[in-house]
Design a protein around this motif. Sequence first.
Motif, PDB file in Angstrom:
ATOM      1  N   VAL A 282       0.850  -1.187   0.000  1.00 23.54           N
ATOM      2  CA  VAL A 282       0.000   0.000   0.000  1.00 23.54           C
ATOM      3  C   VAL A 282       0.888   1.240   0.000  1.00 23.54           C
ATOM      4  CG1 VAL A 282      -1.807   1.273   1.221  1.00 23.54           C
ATOM      5  CG2 VAL A 282      -1.819  -1.232   1.231  1.00 23.54           C
ATOM      6  N   LYS A 283       0.674   2.107  -1.007  1.00 19.19           N
ATOM      7  CA  LYS A 283       1.439   3.346  -1.118  1.00 19.19           C
ATOM      8  C   LYS A 283       0.508   4.538  -0.967  1.00 19.19           C
ATOM      9  CE  LYS A 283       5.099   1.553  -4.109  1.00 19.19           C
ATOM     10  NZ  LYS A 283       5.852   1.765  -5.372  1.00 19.19           N
ATOM     11  N   LYS A 284       0.961   5.501  -0.219  1.00 14.69           N
ATOM     12  CA  LYS A 284       0.209   6.723  -0.020  1.00 14.69           C
ATOM     13  C   LYS A 284       0.432   7.664  -1.200  1.00 14.69           C
ATOM     14  CE  LYS A 284      -1.458   6.090   4.205  1.00 14.69           C
ATOM     15  NZ  LYS A 284      -2.899   6.169   4.518  1.00 14.69           N
ATOM     16  N   ARG A 285      -0.685   8.117  -1.814  1.00 17.12           N
ATOM     17  CA  ARG A 285      -0.605   9.060  -2.926  1.00 17.12           C
ATOM     18  C   ARG A 285      -1.684  10.122  -2.758  1.00 17.12           C
ATOM     19  NH1 ARG A 285       2.955   7.567  -6.654  1.00 17.12           N
ATOM     20  NH2 ARG A 285       2.188   9.178  -8.095  1.00 17.12           N
ATOM     21  N   ALA A 286      -1.595  11.173  -3.531  1.00 22.27           N
ATOM     22  CA  ALA A 286      -2.565  12.274  -3.484  1.00 22.27           C
ATOM     23  C   ALA A 286      -2.792  12.784  -4.897  1.00 22.27           C
ATOM     24  CB  ALA A 286      -2.082  13.398  -2.568  1.00 22.27           C
ATOM     25  N   TYR A 287      -4.027  13.168  -5.192  1.00 23.13           N
ATOM     26  CA  TYR A 287      -4.350  13.683  -6.518  1.00 23.13           C
ATOM     27  C   TYR A 287      -4.964  15.070  -6.393  1.00 23.13           C
ATOM     28  CZ  TYR A 287      -9.189  12.358  -5.461  1.00 23.13           C
ATOM     29  OH  TYR A 287     -10.422  12.226  -4.878  1.00 23.13           O
ATOM     30  N   CYS A 288      -4.782  15.857  -7.443  1.00 18.03           N
ATOM     31  CA  CYS A 288      -5.301  17.224  -7.480  1.00 18.03           C
ATOM     32  C   CYS A 288      -6.815  17.174  -7.696  1.00 18.03           C
ATOM     33  CB  CYS A 288      -4.633  18.017  -8.602  1.00 18.03           C
ATOM     34  SG  CYS A 288      -5.247  19.708  -8.783  1.00 18.03           S
ATOM     35  N   ILE A 289      -7.555  17.879  -6.844  1.00 14.16           N
ATOM     36  CA  ILE A 289      -9.009  17.840  -6.946  1.00 14.16           C
ATOM     37  C   ILE A 289      -9.522  18.686  -8.108  1.00 14.16           C
ATOM     38  CG2 ILE A 289      -9.265  17.443  -4.472  1.00 14.16           C
ATOM     39  CD1 ILE A 289      -9.964  20.380  -4.152  1.00 14.16           C
ATOM     40  N   HIS A 290      -8.667  19.518  -8.701  1.00 15.37           N
ATOM     41  CA  HIS A 290      -9.082  20.353  -9.823  1.00 15.37           C
ATOM     42  C   HIS A 290      -8.871  19.654 -11.156  1.00 15.37           C
ATOM     43  CE1 HIS A 290      -9.367  23.580  -6.896  1.00 15.37           C
ATOM     44  NE2 HIS A 290      -8.099  23.388  -6.553  1.00 15.37           N
ATOM     45  N   CYS A 291      -7.861  18.810 -11.247  1.00 13.72           N
ATOM     46  CA  CYS A 291      -7.521  18.163 -12.513  1.00 13.72           C
ATOM     47  C   CYS A 291      -8.376  16.916 -12.726  1.00 13.72           C
ATOM     48  CB  CYS A 291      -6.046  17.761 -12.529  1.00 13.72           C
ATOM     49  SG  CYS A 291      -4.909  19.159 -12.339  1.00 13.72           S
ATOM     50  N   PRO A 292      -8.596  16.515 -13.972  1.00 13.77           N
ATOM     51  CA  PRO A 292      -9.248  15.229 -14.230  1.00 13.77           C
ATOM     52  C   PRO A 292      -8.398  14.086 -13.685  1.00 13.77           C
ATOM     53  CG  PRO A 292      -9.195  16.592 -16.219  1.00 13.77           C
ATOM     54  CD  PRO A 292      -8.302  17.256 -15.216  1.00 13.77           C
ATOM     55  N   ARG A 293      -9.072  13.028 -13.205  1.00 11.93           N
ATOM     56  CA  ARG A 293      -8.340  11.918 -12.628  1.00 11.93           C
ATOM     57  C   ARG A 293      -7.488  11.254 -13.686  1.00 11.93           C
ATOM     58  NH1 ARG A 293      -9.686   9.748  -7.754  1.00 11.93           N
ATOM     59  NH2 ARG A 293      -7.749   8.607  -8.114  1.00 11.93           N
ATOM     60  N   GLY A 294      -6.254  11.012 -13.353  1.00 16.30           N
ATOM     61  CA  GLY A 294      -5.304  10.388 -14.261  1.00 16.30           C
ATOM     62  C   GLY A 294      -3.901  10.522 -13.707  1.00 16.30           C
TER      63      GLY A 294
ATOM     64  N   ASP B 276      -1.035  13.663 -10.055  1.00 13.83           N
ATOM     65  CA  ASP B 276      -0.991  12.594  -9.070  1.00 13.83           C
ATOM     66  C   ASP B 276       0.425  12.531  -8.501  1.00 13.83           C
ATOM     67  OD1 ASP B 276      -2.832   9.934  -8.460  1.00 13.83           O
ATOM     68  OD2 ASP B 276      -0.688   9.619  -8.158  1.00 13.83           O
ATOM     69  N   PHE B 277       0.563  12.580  -7.164  1.00 11.87           N
ATOM     70  CA  PHE B 277       1.872  12.645  -6.511  1.00 11.87           C
ATOM     71  C   PHE B 277       1.933  11.616  -5.396  1.00 11.87           C
ATOM     72  CE2 PHE B 277       1.263  16.740  -8.401  1.00 11.87           C
ATOM     73  CZ  PHE B 277       2.530  17.124  -8.847  1.00 11.87           C
ATOM     74  N   ALA B 278       3.179  11.179  -5.107  1.00  9.24           N
ATOM     75  CA  ALA B 278       3.423  10.341  -3.942  1.00  9.24           C
ATOM     76  C   ALA B 278       3.256  11.194  -2.690  1.00  9.24           C
ATOM     77  CB  ALA B 278       4.817   9.736  -4.005  1.00  9.24           C
ATOM     78  N   ALA B 279       2.626  10.630  -1.664  1.00  6.86           N
ATOM     79  CA  ALA B 279       2.287  11.419  -0.474  1.00  6.86           C
ATOM     80  C   ALA B 279       2.662  10.701   0.809  1.00  6.86           C
ATOM     81  CB  ALA B 279       0.802  11.756  -0.488  1.00  6.86           C
TER      82      ALA B 279
END
Length: 638
Positions: A100-112, A116-119
């Motif tokens: 399991v890796k922690k990541r985070a995505y921008c809520i403004h950008c379309p999912r993809g 998307d960044f490592a968090a």
Amino acid sequence: MARAKKVVARPHPTASGLEDSSTATSPSAPLQIEALPPATSSQQAPTGSNQQVPTTATQSDPSNPVSSATIKRSFVWEHFKEYDKVVKGKGAEGNDVDIVKKRAYCIHCPRGKIGDFAADSSRNGTSGMIRRINQFCRYYPPNVSKSQRILVGDKSLGNKLTAVAYDQDDYVDACVKMIVMDELPFSFVEKKCFNRFCARVCPLFKVPSRRKLVRRFLSIYDAQKKELSKIMKDYRVCLTTDTWTSVQNINYMVLTAHFIDVDWKMHKRVINFCVIQNHQGATISRLIESCLLQWEIEKVLTITVDNASANKSALEWLRSKMNKCSSYKTVLGGKYMHVRCTAHITNLIVGHGLKRLQKSVLAIRNAVKYVRSSPNRLDNFRKAVEKEKLPLTGLVCLDVPIRWNSTYLMLEAALKFKKAFARMEEDDDELYLGYFKEPEEEYDEEGNVVPNKNKRNRVGPPDEPDWEKAEIFVDLLRVFYDVTLRVSASLHPTEHTTFHDVVTMERNIENLFIAPDMAIGSDTENVLTDMAANMRSKFLKYYGGFTHLNHLVIVGLVLDARFKLRNYTHFLKEEGMDDVDVQSRTNEIRSLLMVLYDEYVPIIDGGRHMHRHQTLQVQAAQSRVEAAIRELVCGVSC
């Protein structure tokens, strides 16, 4: 020993109004160190101890359930959302395990992959996320250029792609139109879900408050009113008005304007909807006059009202006022300005005849009311329909007692299931038969249920004579129902068909009378004869000998190229009039047409058709116009 101070790095504001995280190490974003208030006594180091006060959140007490290590201090977490990504990997023993890796995505950008960044807080910082928000995120509102145009499909142009730029005022105007056309409250824009929807669909749009929306609505209304007033100045307007009293005992009045533009397109505009003190003729006339002055309407052709005596006196006062004022441009001194509402007269005629069938209609209404009163009774009715092998499409519907057109629809639907109602009675359904032993409900003039003083049982169930009367009456009502639909149209003219509609009503009433040599003296015949007599007396009151019919209605018939003047002459002969009377009435309409022609010709093409010039071309053009008018009027070629 001096008490240690806890220091925390604060991010430096960037050009876009955002702040960099404390973990950023870029030289272009220097850190500002700000001292926080002194720690509490529980955070002080013990006296004589060599331990130092922790300076990072990761060194907090692990036994604290709300550890400061779980608090996201960077502003960037307002724009990024964490999630767990499960990937396949090799364990210490070489077996396959889920990592399991922690990541985070921008809520403004379309999912993809973009945004998307490592968090993982132990390995990754927030510098990349900050750069993403400050510089590269094209969907973050402060980064979007408001002059940037996007391609959208315009449905008004057949879904053609058009370039559209962000325009706050345009969006607010569209919001006002949504509120008005959908009849929503102005506070709708302050609802949480609507604001959330706007934030997702168009983050740049600043949702206005209800007060700003009201101000914008009033400004749009004033602009539209001035534009409409300017347009109606160029056309002759026909008005329709009505007054009524609401259930709150408040009197209202509405005034509607109809006109045809240069493209021969008919328009309908409600120019006044207000409270009126009473239904007296003087009050109605003064309110109409003030509305005409407010809208600067000077060219009025007709005013259509119902048959109340107050409306007649109001139009007489208004016509005399218009003839005395030079600003109003009436046609023939307003002689034909008063037009009786055909739909209202039709309602009076049918209502007068419906009283004679009150018992039969009431029996069928009670039977329908029983079926529609509960789901269980409706299921029993469906079973009876299935036993009689009748189609289940379009079951019975209940009417409004004061609306004859809804009564017609109820009778028409109930006649299709006559066998099903009889089957319920033959099966000795206790609930169905017991329903008619209960006290009858009574209604007032507005259709409200009132207490029954006589304690009479419900009328019904309907028997065969009731169904026979209803069947004959439905055939008659179908004609009146179609006439009401035609004359009630508001998007196309109906004057050219009104004369034939009136003739159709008269002939159907006459068809109800049975010749003496064909009568058998049954109860159904007697009822229908009385009903026809009542309807004919009402018809003669308003259209007696067609002398009370506004002559402009006949002009509309003559101007219809399918009929012309000879159709009116043919009708008079069919009515059995002598030749002298037919010729007199025909000449009266012909004279009216020529007077109307002389009234309008000065304003058509600058009045050039009424001047005689020496050139042969102008004379030929004038002769063609006059020949066309004569052919349209007389129905023959000269």
